[in-house]
Design a protein around this motif. Structure first.
Motif, short mmCIF file in Angstrom:
data_model
loop_
_atom_site.label_atom_id
_atom_site.label_comp_id
_atom_site.label_asym_id
_atom_site.label_seq_id
_atom_site.Cartn_x
_atom_site.Cartn_y
_atom_site.Cartn_z
N CYS A 139 -22.55 -0.30 -10.78
CA CYS A 139 -22.14 -1.31 -11.12
C CYS A 139 -20.73 -1.92 -10.97
CB CYS A 139 -22.64 -1.67 -12.62
SG CYS A 139 -24.22 -1.31 -13.07
N TYR A 140 -19.94 -1.02 -10.49
CA TYR A 140 -18.43 -1.37 -10.43
C TYR A 140 -17.70 -0.81 -9.29
CZ TYR A 140 -13.74 -2.68 -12.07
OH TYR A 140 -12.45 -3.06 -12.06
N GLY A 141 -17.57 0.44 -9.33
CA GLY A 141 -16.76 1.32 -8.53
C GLY A 141 -17.06 1.16 -7.11
N LEU A 142 -18.11 1.27 -6.78
CA LEU A 142 -18.72 1.20 -5.23
C LEU A 142 -17.99 -0.09 -4.58
CD1 LEU A 142 -20.51 1.78 -2.93
CD2 LEU A 142 -22.28 0.61 -3.88
N PHE A 143 -18.00 -1.15 -5.37
CA PHE A 143 -17.52 -2.52 -4.77
C PHE A 143 -16.14 -2.58 -4.42
CE2 PHE A 143 -21.17 -3.23 -7.65
CZ PHE A 143 -22.16 -3.02 -6.69
N ARG A 144 -15.69 -1.61 -5.08
CA ARG A 144 -13.95 -1.16 -4.74
C ARG A 144 -13.53 -0.55 -4.14
NH1 ARG A 144 -16.27 -4.23 -8.17
NH2 ARG A 144 -15.24 -6.41 -9.07
N MET A 145 -14.47 0.45 -3.42
CA MET A 145 -13.74 1.32 -2.58
C MET A 145 -13.30 0.75 -1.01
SD MET A 145 -16.65 4.51 -3.16
CE MET A 145 -15.43 5.63 -2.26
N ASP A 146 -12.28 1.67 -0.73
CA ASP A 146 -11.77 1.17 0.49
C ASP A 146 -12.84 1.10 1.79
OD1 ASP A 146 -9.17 0.60 -0.65
OD2 ASP A 146 -8.41 2.39 0.06
N VAL A 147 -13.44 1.99 1.53
CA VAL A 147 -14.61 2.37 2.88
C VAL A 147 -15.47 1.10 2.95
CG1 VAL A 147 -16.40 3.55 1.79
CG2 VAL A 147 -16.07 4.09 3.85
N MET A 148 -15.80 0.58 1.92
CA MET A 148 -16.74 -0.79 1.62
C MET A 148 -15.89 -2.19 1.96
SD MET A 148 -19.36 0.95 1.14
CE MET A 148 -20.54 -0.55 1.20
N LYS A 149 -14.56 -2.03 2.00
CA LYS A 149 -14.03 -3.35 2.03
C LYS A 149 -14.03 -4.28 3.38
CE LYS A 149 -9.75 -1.50 4.04
NZ LYS A 149 -8.30 -1.45 3.78
N ASP A 150 -14.54 -3.64 4.35
CA ASP A 150 -14.93 -4.45 5.67
C ASP A 150 -16.47 -4.79 5.87
OD1 ASP A 150 -12.40 -4.52 6.53
OD2 ASP A 150 -12.43 -2.33 7.23
N PHE A 151 -17.23 -4.62 4.82
CA PHE A 151 -18.51 -4.98 5.07
C PHE A 151 -19.00 -6.05 4.06
CE2 PHE A 151 -18.67 -0.24 5.69
CZ PHE A 151 -18.91 -0.23 7.03
N ASP A 152 -19.98 -6.89 4.48
CA ASP A 152 -20.45 -7.97 3.88
C ASP A 152 -21.75 -7.73 3.19
OD1 ASP A 152 -18.42 -9.39 4.98
OD2 ASP A 152 -19.53 -10.22 6.83
N TYR A 153 -22.59 -6.65 3.49
CA TYR A 153 -23.67 -6.31 2.90
C TYR A 153 -23.67 -4.71 2.66
CZ TYR A 153 -25.33 -11.03 4.52
OH TYR A 153 -25.44 -12.19 4.77
N TYR A 154 -24.37 -4.28 1.70
CA TYR A 154 -24.92 -2.78 1.67
C TYR A 154 -26.48 -2.75 1.52
CZ TYR A 154 -25.31 -2.83 -3.43
OH TYR A 154 -25.58 -2.93 -4.72
N TRP A 155 -27.00 -1.76 1.84
CA TRP A 155 -28.08 -1.37 1.61
C TRP A 155 -28.30 0.07 0.96
CZ3 TRP A 155 -32.44 -0.29 6.10
CH2 TRP A 155 -33.60 0.19 5.57
N ARG A 156 -28.41 0.08 -0.23
CA ARG A 156 -28.56 1.47 -1.10
C ARG A 156 -29.87 1.92 -0.81
NH1 ARG A 156 -28.27 2.39 -7.41
NH2 ARG A 156 -28.84 4.59 -7.44
N LEU A 157 -29.87 3.47 -0.37
CA LEU A 157 -30.91 4.50 -0.63
C LEU A 157 -30.33 5.60 -1.16
CD1 LEU A 157 -32.45 4.11 3.03
CD2 LEU A 157 -33.42 3.26 0.99
N ASP A 158 -31.20 6.21 -1.88
CA ASP A 158 -30.91 7.65 -2.69
C ASP A 158 -31.10 8.48 -1.82
OD1 ASP A 158 -29.98 6.03 -4.75
OD2 ASP A 158 -31.59 6.83 -6.25
N SER A 159 -30.86 9.97 -1.84
CA SER A 159 -31.15 10.90 -1.29
C SER A 159 -32.74 11.30 -1.12
CB SER A 159 -30.28 12.12 -1.46
OG SER A 159 -30.61 12.60 -2.83
N ASP A 160 -33.25 11.07 -2.22
CA ASP A 160 -34.75 11.31 -2.20
C ASP A 160 -35.34 10.03 -2.17
OD1 ASP A 160 -33.77 10.21 -4.69
OD2 ASP A 160 -34.65 12.13 -5.87
N SER A 161 -35.06 9.04 -1.22
CA SER A 161 -35.81 7.62 -0.87
C SER A 161 -36.02 7.88 0.65
CB SER A 161 -34.79 6.36 -1.04
OG SER A 161 -34.65 6.34 -2.20
N PHE A 162 -37.20 7.85 0.78
CA PHE A 162 -37.66 8.27 2.36
C PHE A 162 -38.41 6.86 2.80
CE2 PHE A 162 -37.15 12.57 2.38
CZ PHE A 162 -36.91 12.89 1.01
N LEU A 163 -38.02 6.34 4.06
CA LEU A 163 -38.87 5.30 4.83
C LEU A 163 -40.12 6.10 5.20
CD1 LEU A 163 -36.09 3.50 6.83
CD2 LEU A 163 -37.31 2.65 4.75
#
Length: 366
Positions: free
Chosen positions: A200-224
């Motif tokens: 809800c908060y921390g992810l969007f402030r990480m340096d690794v995310m600063k250059d992205f416009d979008y994120y697609w979240r999957l969990d380790s036990d989410s399978f296409l």
């Protein structure tokens, strides 16, 4: 024990590891039918509501049906051929990233291995977007194993340590008191509560995310489970969508204790009204009440990052944060994301052609 949720989930997991797609889907179909036979259970809005009614023959049990007559046994997805190598995308078309958070256990690492295998097979081999694995307890050997599982897409993997934390203004004494609160169940673990705040908060402030416009979240036990027929980030950008989701469920009890009171206070203070999602409330004026609340299954969500960094969202988040809701009251990111989206957004995207499942509940199976 046959007939329980855990039985069907572990049966499906076993078939996933063995690469037996038809049996995997037959087991998931059995899980959903078992759930649907109980009218008190929350279910996917996309599900067949018949349960086992009219399916089983006289004297036949679910186990026999799943392994001999399920129509899913013949399911064998045919992947469309890739274009010639020279015609393939060499890089992502939009500034999007697929995000995982892993791994608190060896069990999660194993699941992530198969989730990445499916992701490569059904999406990234055609649409080469970065895959950011935010992690704890992963060493270089684990990274090598995961890269091997990701196959031809391994160059897309980015490993970054996950950073959890309390609010900066929280005194040490309050932090220690929160860690000592004996909340029940899996969601009562302090690690789970940190995870909810992080999404809800921390992810969007990480340096690794600063250059992205979008994120697609999957969990380790989410399978296409089937080919994704389009570039999900392109679909979001071209249609000017801010949030994409797959399934909405309703939860209650201690998980939403005090949440609606906080939302009502925010609405009184700001004059903000709900903008979207009303069709899912079954005639109720609001998505929450003192006993239950709607929530996205956030193990599959796609969103613009600037929404979660906006002054409007941060003002709403300040109300949740002030109540220490993710730490003290077990408020989950599923409900908090739903409330933020339905209060502040109108540009939504329903991911109707993204077929996947999650090992808590089937979400959308072709």
């Amino acid at each position: 024990r046959p007939g329980t949720d855990v039985y069907y989930m572990e049966l499906a997991r076993t078939y996933a590891y063995a690469g037996k797609q038809g049996y995997l889907l037959a087991a998931l179909d059995g899980l959903m039918r078992e759930i649907l036979d109980d009218p008190n259970r929350a279910v996917s809005m996309l599900a067949n509501t018949d349960g086992w009614n009219g399916i089983l023959r006289p004297g036949e049990g679910p186990e026999e049906y799943m392994h001999t007559r399920s129509p899913f046994l013949s399911y064998n997805p045919v992947l469309p051929p890739l274009p010639p190598r020279k015609a393939r995308r060499a890089a992502a078309k939009y500034k999007g990233a697929i995000v995982y958070l892993c791994c608190s256990s060896a069990h999660e690492k194993r699941d992530l291995t198969y989730s990445l295998t499916a992701l490569n097979r059904y999406f990234t081999r055609r649409y080469p977007y970065p895959v950011v694995v935010l992690h704890e307890n992963i060493d270089e050997g684990d990274m090598d194993d995961l890269a091997l599982a990701f196959g031809e897409s391994s160059r897309l993997l980015v490993f970054e340590p996950a950073v959890f934390g309390f609010p900066d203004d929280m005194p040490d004494e309050e932090r220690r008191a929160i860690e000592a609160i004996p909340l029940p169940g899996e969601r009562g673990r302090i690690g789970y509560r940190h995870m909810c705040r992080f999404y809800c908060y921390g992810l969007f402030r990480m340096d690794v995310m600063k250059d992205f416009d979008y994120y697609w979240r999957l969990d380790s036990d989410s399978f296409l489970t089937a080919e994704v027929g389009y570039d999900v980030f392109e679909r979001m950008a071209v249609n000017n969508k801010v949030y994409g989701y797959n399934v909405v469920l309703r939860e209650g009890g201690s998980l939403i204790d005090g949440l609606w009171d906080t939302v009502e206070k925010y609405m009184r203070d700001t004059g903000q009204k709900f903008q979207s999602m009303q069709s899912q409330w079954n005639g109720h004026p609001y998505p929450c009440d003192p006993g239950s609340c709607m929530g996205f299954y956030t193990n599959f969500e796609i969103s613009r990052l600037d929404f979660w960094r906006s002054p409007e969202y941060l003002r709403l988040w300040s109300y949740f944060e002030r109540e220490r809701g993710t730490f003290v009251k077990q408020w989950g990111d599923a409900q908090l994301h739903y409330l933020a989206v339905s209060l502040l957004l109108v540009r939504l995207f329903y991911c109707s052609y993204c077929y996947y499942y999650y090992f808590i509940l089937i979400l959308c199976v072709v």
